[in-house]
Design a protein around this motif. Sequence first.
Motif, short mmCIF file in Angstrom:
data_model
loop_
_atom_site.label_atom_id
_atom_site.label_comp_id
_atom_site.label_asym_id
_atom_site.label_seq_id
_atom_site.Cartn_x
_atom_site.Cartn_y
_atom_site.Cartn_z
N PRO A 1 114.40 55.60 69.45
CA PRO A 1 113.68 56.83 69.78
C PRO A 1 112.56 56.54 70.76
CG PRO A 1 112.93 56.00 67.69
CD PRO A 1 114.06 55.10 68.11
N PRO A 2 111.95 57.58 71.33
CA PRO A 2 110.80 57.36 72.21
C PRO A 2 109.64 56.75 71.44
CG PRO A 2 111.03 59.69 71.70
CD PRO A 2 112.26 59.02 71.18
N ASN A 3 108.79 55.98 72.14
CA ASN A 3 107.63 55.40 71.47
C ASN A 3 106.73 56.48 70.89
OD1 ASN A 3 108.49 52.84 72.10
ND2 ASN A 3 107.23 52.66 73.93
N GLU A 4 106.57 57.55 71.62
CA GLU A 4 105.83 58.71 71.15
C GLU A 4 106.77 59.90 71.18
OE1 GLU A 4 101.45 59.00 72.48
OE2 GLU A 4 102.48 57.98 74.12
N ILE A 5 107.01 60.50 70.04
CA ILE A 5 107.95 61.63 69.99
C ILE A 5 107.46 62.79 70.84
CG2 ILE A 5 108.88 63.40 68.44
CD1 ILE A 5 109.33 61.24 66.38
N ALA A 6 106.14 62.91 70.99
CA ALA A 6 105.58 64.01 71.78
C ALA A 6 105.98 63.93 73.25
CB ALA A 6 104.06 64.03 71.66
N THR A 7 106.46 62.77 73.72
CA THR A 7 106.88 62.66 75.11
C THR A 7 108.29 63.20 75.32
OG1 THR A 7 107.74 60.41 74.80
CG2 THR A 7 105.44 60.63 75.46
N ASP A 8 108.97 63.57 74.26
CA ASP A 8 110.31 64.14 74.36
C ASP A 8 110.26 65.57 73.84
OD1 ASP A 8 112.98 64.87 74.28
OD2 ASP A 8 113.67 62.93 73.52
N PHE A 9 110.42 66.54 74.73
CA PHE A 9 110.31 67.94 74.32
C PHE A 9 111.33 68.29 73.24
CE2 PHE A 9 110.75 72.52 74.57
CZ PHE A 9 109.42 72.92 74.70
N GLN B 1 102.15 70.14 64.02
CA GLN B 1 102.42 70.69 65.35
C GLN B 1 102.23 69.61 66.40
OE1 GLN B 1 103.88 73.66 64.20
NE2 GLN B 1 102.98 74.51 66.05
N ARG B 2 103.27 69.34 67.13
CA ARG B 2 103.18 68.38 68.23
C ARG B 2 103.00 69.11 69.56
NH1 ARG B 2 104.54 63.06 67.30
NH2 ARG B 2 105.55 62.56 65.31
N VAL B 3 102.21 68.52 70.44
CA VAL B 3 102.01 69.06 71.78
C VAL B 3 102.72 68.15 72.77
CG1 VAL B 3 100.31 69.67 73.55
CG2 VAL B 3 99.79 70.03 71.12
N HIS B 4 103.56 68.74 73.60
CA HIS B 4 104.37 67.95 74.52
C HIS B 4 103.50 67.18 75.51
CE1 HIS B 4 107.40 67.65 78.02
NE2 HIS B 4 107.67 66.71 77.13
N VAL B 5 103.81 65.90 75.66
CA VAL B 5 103.14 65.04 76.64
C VAL B 5 104.18 64.63 77.67
CG1 VAL B 5 101.91 62.88 77.00
CG2 VAL B 5 101.54 64.19 74.89
N TRP B 6 104.03 65.09 78.91
CA TRP B 6 105.03 64.80 79.93
C TRP B 6 104.96 63.34 80.34
CZ3 TRP B 6 109.38 65.21 82.07
CH2 TRP B 6 109.63 64.73 83.35
N LYS B 7 106.11 62.70 80.39
CA LYS B 7 106.19 61.30 80.81
C LYS B 7 107.47 61.11 81.60
CE LYS B 7 106.19 56.55 79.02
NZ LYS B 7 106.15 55.72 77.80
#
Length: 339
Positions: free
Chosen positions: A126-134, A311-317
Amino acid sequence: MIGLWDTTGNEVVKALAAERRSAGGVASGMALTLIVVVDEKRVREAEAAATIAAAAHPCRLLVVVRSDVDRDRNRLDAEIVVGGRLGPCEAVVMRMYGRLALHAESVVMPLLVPDVPVVTWWHGEPPNEIATDFLGVVADRRITDSAQAADPIEALRLRARDYAPGDTDLAWTRITPWRTLVAGAFDTTTEAQLTEAAVVAPPTDPTAALMRGWLRSRLGIKPRWERTKEFPRMREVQLRCANGDELTLTRDDSMAVFRRTGQEDRVLPLVRRPLGDELAEELRRLGSDQVYAEALGAFAGLTNLDRRSGQRVHVWKDPSTAQRAEAGVTAHNSTSTGS
C-alpha cells in the motif's frame, strides 16, 4: 462480458448501466462497493479472492490496475462483468495508463454505488500514507496487507503511524483463529493470573507482531518474541500463570495442539484460510476495529489510535516527480563524492 479498449470514463458508466439492465435481478441487493488496487501480474489472484468475498457480500467490484504513469499518452481499457465469472457482483476491471493512472478517482467516483459503504483493498504494497491515494480517502474502510511489503514489520509500524479508524490489515485477519483459541484458553485460567507470555515465530512475521500487541493490550504484560527460522510463520503461543501452570498452543500443519500443566493434550483445528475468506471476514465489519487499533498501538508503542479522526484529507503526491527528485539527489551526491 463487455470489453472497452481505449475508452473513457463516461463510456464505462454507460456500458455498465446497459449490462445491468440486461442482467436484471442478478445485480440487485449490493451491500457495498469494493475497490481493489492491484498490479497487473496479480489481477487474477485478486479477482479470485474478490469472487469468494462477493458470495457472502454482494458488491460492485472496481478493480484498478495502474501502470506506466510516465507514458506520454493516457489510455483506459475496461472489462465489465455482471453476474458472470466473478460471482454475484457487478465488476469493472480498469487498466489505466499514463497520467490517468494518477487520477484514477476521475473514473472510479462515478461508478460508486450510491448510499452504500466503500471499501478499498490494496492487494500489494500500500502507499506509505493512505491519504496520498484518493481511493483510500474516499473509503469508509481500508484494507492493507503488510505481509506483502519488503519489510513486513516496518510496514506494520508505518500502518500504526498512519492509522485512522477504519484501517485494518490482513495480517490481523490471519490471527483470528489463533485469537479465538487463545481466548478459549483464557476461560480455563480464571483462578490464576497470567504473568508471562511468549510468541515463537520468524523475525519477519507480521502476524506474530500483532499477536504480541494483542496479548499486551489484553493482559497488560509484554510478551517475548522467541525468533526462529525453522518455521515459515507463527509456530507457538506460550502463557505462564502465577501459580506456575504453563499453557501452550502449537501449530501443527492445519491443527493446533493445546497443552496445559496437569491436563491431557487437546487437538484443535487451525486451518489456514484462503485469501478470499480473509477478505470476506473484513467485509463483515464496515466500521472501525477498536481491538485491532489497540493491538497495533501496543505493538508500535503508540496510544489512543482509536481516538484519531476517521476523516482523511487527500494529500496530492506525484510519484513520478518524487522519483525524479530522488534520482537528482542521488546524482548530486555521487558528483559531490567524486569531486
